[in-house]
Design a protein around this motif. Structure first.
Motif, mmCIF file in Angstrom:
data_model
loop_
_atom_site.group_PDB
_atom_site.id
_atom_site.type_symbol
_atom_site.label_atom_id
_atom_site.label_comp_id
_atom_site.label_asym_id
_atom_site.label_seq_id
_atom_site.Cartn_x
_atom_site.Cartn_y
_atom_site.Cartn_z
ATOM 1 N N SER A 1 91.610 22.911 -22.120
ATOM 2 C CA SER A 1 90.682 21.853 -21.712
ATOM 3 C C SER A 1 89.478 22.480 -21.009
ATOM 4 O O SER A 1 89.521 23.623 -20.574
ATOM 5 C CB SER A 1 91.377 20.859 -20.788
ATOM 6 O OG SER A 1 91.889 21.514 -19.651
ATOM 7 N N PHE A 2 88.422 21.705 -20.889
ATOM 8 C CA PHE A 2 87.213 22.260 -20.286
ATOM 9 C C PHE A 2 87.313 22.382 -18.773
ATOM 10 O O PHE A 2 86.517 23.065 -18.136
ATOM 11 C CB PHE A 2 85.962 21.465 -20.698
ATOM 12 C CG PHE A 2 85.763 20.191 -19.940
ATOM 13 C CD1 PHE A 2 84.912 20.141 -18.850
ATOM 14 C CD2 PHE A 2 86.417 19.034 -20.321
ATOM 15 C CE1 PHE A 2 84.725 18.963 -18.146
ATOM 16 C CE2 PHE A 2 86.231 17.856 -19.627
ATOM 17 C CZ PHE A 2 85.381 17.818 -18.542
ATOM 18 N N VAL B 1 88.932 18.294 -24.636
ATOM 19 C CA VAL B 1 88.571 19.596 -25.192
ATOM 20 C C VAL B 1 87.173 19.597 -25.804
ATOM 21 O O VAL B 1 86.750 20.596 -26.378
ATOM 22 C CB VAL B 1 89.611 20.081 -26.228
ATOM 23 C CG1 VAL B 1 90.955 20.331 -25.574
ATOM 24 C CG2 VAL B 1 89.735 19.119 -27.390
ATOM 25 N N SER C 1 84.711 22.517 -24.952
ATOM 26 C CA SER C 1 85.534 23.370 -24.106
ATOM 27 C C SER C 1 85.249 24.842 -24.375
ATOM 28 O O SER C 1 85.503 25.335 -25.474
ATOM 29 C CB SER C 1 87.017 23.102 -24.373
ATOM 30 O OG SER C 1 87.811 24.099 -23.777
ATOM 31 N N THR D 1 91.514 28.330 -18.170
ATOM 32 C CA THR D 1 91.330 27.110 -17.386
ATOM 33 C C THR D 1 92.197 27.209 -16.133
ATOM 34 O O THR D 1 93.360 27.563 -16.208
ATOM 35 C CB THR D 1 91.730 25.860 -18.206
ATOM 36 O OG1 THR D 1 91.040 25.868 -19.441
ATOM 37 C CG2 THR D 1 91.387 24.590 -17.463
#
Length: 91
Positions: free
Chosen positions: A5-6, A13, A16, A70
């Motif tokens: 995920s970003f 996403v 991302s 992340t």
């Protein structure tokens, strides 16, 4: 690869950078196995060419390289000694 995920705490996403890195590594010939606590399903729908895992341990087991992309709390809390016991030893 840990994180898709970003940002942490999201299943989004879109745009991302983490997913871009995974796709680029795959394009360069890497066998990418990725895990994200919430966005595996969204990432797989967008990029089915990647492989996905449901746990940290399964993702890093026998890995030659672990990329943490992340900052999920569960990734930041990984015990490096525990992780070293799972990844492939250096040649």
């Amino acid at each position: 690869m840990l994180g898709l995920s970003f940002k942490p705490h999201s299943d989004d996403v879109r745009d991302s950078p983490a997913l871009d890195v995974a796709v680029q590594l795959h394009g360069l010939g890497a066998d990418v196995l990725a895990h994200d606590p919430k966005s595996n399903e969204n990432a797989q729908a967008k990029h089915p060419q990647l492989n996905y895992s449901e746990s940290i341990a399964a993702t890093i087991q026998d890995a030659e390289l672990v990329v943490l992309v992340t900052e999920w709390p569960e990734f930041v809390a990984i015990d490096p000694v525990w992780a070293a016991g799972l990844v492939r030893p250096p040649p």
